[in-house]
Design a protein around this motif. Sequence first.
Motif, PDB file in Angstrom:
ATOM      1  N   TYR A   1       4.759 -20.620 -18.375  1.00  0.00           N
ATOM      2  CA  TYR A   1       5.707 -19.672 -18.647  1.00  0.00           C
ATOM      3  C   TYR A   1       7.047 -19.943 -18.174  1.00  0.00           C
ATOM      4  O   TYR A   1       7.242 -20.950 -17.255  1.00  0.00           O
ATOM      5  CB  TYR A   1       5.207 -18.234 -17.823  1.00  0.00           C
ATOM      6  N   ARG A   2       8.050 -19.249 -18.650  1.00  0.00           N
ATOM      7  CA  ARG A   2       9.171 -19.571 -18.197  1.00  0.00           C
ATOM      8  C   ARG A   2       9.460 -18.122 -17.190  1.00  0.00           C
ATOM      9  O   ARG A   2       8.722 -17.051 -17.423  1.00  0.00           O
ATOM     10  CB  ARG A   2      10.550 -19.276 -19.039  1.00  0.00           C
ATOM     11  N   VAL A   3       9.962 -18.120 -15.799  1.00  0.00           N
ATOM     12  CA  VAL A   3       9.830 -17.139 -15.032  1.00  0.00           C
ATOM     13  C   VAL A   3      11.504 -16.818 -14.783  1.00  0.00           C
ATOM     14  O   VAL A   3      12.389 -17.751 -14.512  1.00  0.00           O
ATOM     15  CB  VAL A   3       9.227 -17.576 -13.828  1.00  0.00           C
ATOM     16  N   ALA A   4      11.787 -15.400 -14.938  1.00  0.00           N
ATOM     17  CA  ALA A   4      13.023 -14.986 -14.104  1.00  0.00           C
ATOM     18  C   ALA A   4      12.810 -14.054 -13.074  1.00  0.00           C
ATOM     19  O   ALA A   4      11.800 -13.133 -13.295  1.00  0.00           O
ATOM     20  CB  ALA A   4      13.726 -14.268 -15.298  1.00  0.00           C
ATOM     21  N   ASN A   5      13.330 -14.453 -12.003  1.00  0.00           N
ATOM     22  CA  ASN A   5      13.266 -13.515 -10.621  1.00  0.00           C
ATOM     23  C   ASN A   5      14.438 -12.885 -10.408  1.00  0.00           C
ATOM     24  O   ASN A   5      15.557 -13.342 -10.074  1.00  0.00           O
ATOM     25  CB  ASN A   5      12.932 -14.652  -9.399  1.00  0.00           C
ATOM     26  N   LEU A   6      14.604 -11.455 -10.724  1.00  0.00           N
ATOM     27  CA  LEU A   6      15.740 -10.682 -10.817  1.00  0.00           C
ATOM     28  C   LEU A   6      16.230 -10.300  -9.382  1.00  0.00           C
ATOM     29  O   LEU A   6      15.682  -9.960  -8.499  1.00  0.00           O
ATOM     30  CB  LEU A   6      15.406  -9.389 -11.749  1.00  0.00           C
TER      31      LEU A   6
ATOM     32  N   HIS B   1       6.879  -5.082  -8.037  1.00  0.00           N
ATOM     33  CA  HIS B   1       6.353  -4.738  -6.737  1.00  0.00           C
ATOM     34  C   HIS B   1       6.711  -3.810  -6.031  1.00  0.00           C
ATOM     35  O   HIS B   1       8.013  -3.698  -5.825  1.00  0.00           O
ATOM     36  CB  HIS B   1       6.185  -6.003  -5.758  1.00  0.00           C
ATOM     37  N   SER B   2       5.925  -2.749  -5.538  1.00  0.00           N
ATOM     38  CA  SER B   2       6.502  -1.598  -4.742  1.00  0.00           C
ATOM     39  C   SER B   2       7.376  -0.750  -5.503  1.00  0.00           C
ATOM     40  O   SER B   2       7.176  -0.366  -6.490  1.00  0.00           O
ATOM     41  CB  SER B   2       6.919  -2.248  -3.291  1.00  0.00           C
TER      42      SER B   2
ATOM     43  N   VAL C   1       8.074 -14.372 -17.928  1.00  0.00           N
ATOM     44  CA  VAL C   1       7.486 -13.634 -17.144  1.00  0.00           C
ATOM     45  C   VAL C   1       8.699 -13.158 -15.983  1.00  0.00           C
ATOM     46  O   VAL C   1       9.400 -14.131 -15.596  1.00  0.00           O
ATOM     47  CB  VAL C   1       6.410 -14.015 -16.061  1.00  0.00           C
ATOM     48  N   VAL C   2       8.977 -11.991 -16.029  1.00  0.00           N
ATOM     49  CA  VAL C   2      10.394 -11.103 -15.222  1.00  0.00           C
ATOM     50  C   VAL C   2       9.441 -10.739 -13.971  1.00  0.00           C
ATOM     51  O   VAL C   2       8.702  -9.734 -14.179  1.00  0.00           O
ATOM     52  CB  VAL C   2      11.020 -10.294 -16.148  1.00  0.00           C
ATOM     53  N   PHE C   3      10.106 -11.012 -12.868  1.00  0.00           N
ATOM     54  CA  PHE C   3       9.304 -10.358 -11.703  1.00  0.00           C
ATOM     55  C   PHE C   3      10.683  -9.784 -11.048  1.00  0.00           C
ATOM     56  O   PHE C   3      11.788  -9.928 -10.754  1.00  0.00           O
ATOM     57  CB  PHE C   3       9.333 -11.526 -10.534  1.00  0.00           C
ATOM     58  N   VAL C   4      10.212  -8.318 -10.731  1.00  0.00           N
ATOM     59  CA  VAL C   4      11.317  -7.391 -10.105  1.00  0.00           C
ATOM     60  C   VAL C   4      10.782  -7.156  -8.629  1.00  0.00           C
ATOM     61  O   VAL C   4       9.725  -6.467  -8.480  1.00  0.00           O
ATOM     62  CB  VAL C   4      11.399  -6.033 -10.916  1.00  0.00           C
TER      63      VAL C   4
END
Length: 410
Positions: A211-216, A254-255, A183-186
Amino acid sequence: MIFHTPSTMRSLCIAICFLAGIDRLTTSFSLNNRDLLAHFHQKRMNAAKQPVDQPSSDAIESAAARESFQELRQTWPLWLQQGLRDTGTLRLIIDFLTRVSAAPNFYMDNPNSLPEFCRITGYPAWLTTTICMALNNIKDDEVDVNELPQVDFNVEKYGSQPEQYAEVMIESSRKNDLNIPLVVFVHGGAWGSGFPSMYRLIARPFLKQGYRVANLGYRVYPKADVDGQMEDISRAIHHVSEAHKAKATFVVGHSSGAHICVLASLQGLFPMNVVGLVGMSGVYDIAQHYEYEILRGVDQISPMKPSCCTTAENMRNRSPRYIVNGLEKNTMMNSMPPLLLLHGADDDTALPRESIGMQEALEFNNFTQSELIVLEGVGHADTALQVSLGGKVQDTILEWLNRLQTDCLS
């Protein structure tokens, strides 16, 4: 025990916020969108389908009366508003105020989140234990540090600029497993602010689901316009997906982060293993949103105009709602993964009509892999907060992602 008072706990929160580099929390004014939502929903359900590449005639006249923003627009000279925006000074001010006020207040109101933030970040166990002991002295609810998941936290660079990095997290017990979905979060921030550490808690529910999570992190205005931002997130997603051999990657924006994710996807910038995209509280019609920024009185201080709408042509070229009209169905199906458009009915920063109009455009162009969900009682910041803390936004996204994961990995 020295942590007997909220003031001492607040000081600790401030120190951790500075240490983690938390940027800011979105602040919005109050506006009831229920009538607006009903209007657009009725229009969508009952009216005959019309091409959406025509200018919107709907105006949110009540927003023009918003006192604080209108007063700012009328009393602050343009050179000051634009100077704060174009030099990045406004971002620095918001950054400082958040670290000493908004973020500590958030952790005081949600104390159980603080030790989890520290654990996700990879802070030493003694710090997490100390915080838990402090919380137990000023709150009734007990926090058991042993119940918090062990998380492997790493910062991975994907470019040479300071902002070009990803926070990559996974439960330590799973870090050597194969084929872990990603999961990639932007994050958002009006195309001109935001840092990954501010949204680090968003990883919590995804980590618990395996999940593995990547916060960009990525460059924002004034260091990069929307094209540079799309380039950064696309490069980051390619990097993280390949580095961790993700068979399936899901992107959540988001947004303004939702805007650049959908726009990048339509331009075919994402890798083929991106099999799902969630847009939370996104903006998809730049011209329409610019009109709303004028009504709010923030058009000259907001980074949106210099980032993506310096001309009328740029407005359309940066608006996913219009871009889909120029794509053949096969091209769109190949570039756009299944899409969940999630919006709060009470969002007064990016109005619900943004997601509703985007869904209308996709349906008009026979894109069948999109879903629109508008949640009552949810505002702009709530969509991100509920992913972190729990609520119907988190439940909706997890259900949708797990359904997609079952389909694509079966």
